[in-house]
Design an enzyme around this catalytic site. Structure first.
Site, mmCIF file in Angstrom:
data_model
loop_
_atom_site.group_PDB
_atom_site.id
_atom_site.type_symbol
_atom_site.label_atom_id
_atom_site.label_comp_id
_atom_site.label_asym_id
_atom_site.label_seq_id
_atom_site.Cartn_x
_atom_site.Cartn_y
_atom_site.Cartn_z
ATOM 1 N N ASP A 120 5.891 1.283 2.756
ATOM 2 C CA ASP A 120 4.687 0.525 3.119
ATOM 3 C C ASP A 120 4.150 1.080 4.432
ATOM 4 O OD1 ASP A 120 2.780 -1.259 3.887
ATOM 5 O OD2 ASP A 120 3.991 -3.043 3.530
ATOM 6 N N CYS A 128 0.541 -3.219 -5.230
ATOM 7 C CA CYS A 128 1.312 -3.224 -3.980
ATOM 8 C C CYS A 128 1.121 -4.586 -3.318
ATOM 9 C CB CYS A 128 0.935 -2.055 -3.076
ATOM 10 S SG CYS A 128 -0.774 -2.061 -2.485
ATOM 11 N N ARG A 162 -1.434 1.499 -0.419
ATOM 12 C CA ARG A 162 -0.747 2.309 -1.430
ATOM 13 C C ARG A 162 -1.373 2.259 -2.819
ATOM 14 N NH1 ARG A 162 4.851 -0.499 -0.416
ATOM 15 N NH2 ARG A 162 3.361 -2.178 -0.025
#
Ligand code: 4NP
Length: 150
Positions: free
Chosen positions: A116, A7, A13
């Protein structure tokens, strides 16, 4: 087989993807190597963000021991599968010359980006991120397993 989840910051994440994938592979007695990294360097050496640690613990997945790192060129040689959490990270990886990049959302989420959560207000939204990552990681592992068997 070695899988790397990528990420942007490697604190929200991809640490969850790493933790969830490791949770499943360990419980299946599989020897798959799992790691994660960020395309950015801002958080190198840091623990995952508090909300990711908390949502993981709610589901029995402890990611508190992870530390953020930035993607390196040799990751593209070492790992069999590089799995991006969103299209922007996928583009960055392509620009860096990575081949064989997968997108996590292509496994059971119709190609969607994993949102996000870094700029989310508080904890809200982390549940959705967790559920999406868990669903897609399970679908990814099942697909890779099918491919190994064929
Ligand atoms: P992640 O979230 O890519 O899921 O780890 C982010 C973490 C940090 C930043 C952006 C996204 N940042 O801009 O510092």
């Amino acid at each position: 087989m070695k899988i790397l989840f990528v990420c942007l910051g490697n604190i929200c994440r991809s640490p969850l993807a790493e933790g969830i994938a490791r949770h499943y592979t360990v419980s299946q007695g599989s020897d798959i190597v799992i790691d994660s990294a960020g395309t950015g360097s801002w958080h190198v050496g840091e623990q995952p963000c508090d909300h990711s640690i908390a949502v993981g613990l709610q589901h029995g997945v402890d990611i508190s021991g992870q530390r953020a790192r930035q993607i390196r060129g040799d990751d593209f040689i070492i790992f069999d599968h590089i799995v991006a959490l969103d299209s922007s990270n996928m583009d960055t990886l392509k620009e860096m010359g990575a081949k064989r990049i997968l997108k996590l959302g292509d496994f059971g989420a119709g190609g969607e980006d994993v949102p996000d959560p870094y700029f989310f207000e508080g904890f809200e939204g982390f549940d959705h991120v967790y559920t999406m990552i868990e669903h897609c990681v399970q679908a990814l592992l099942a697909e890779l397993d099918r491919n190994r068997g064929s």
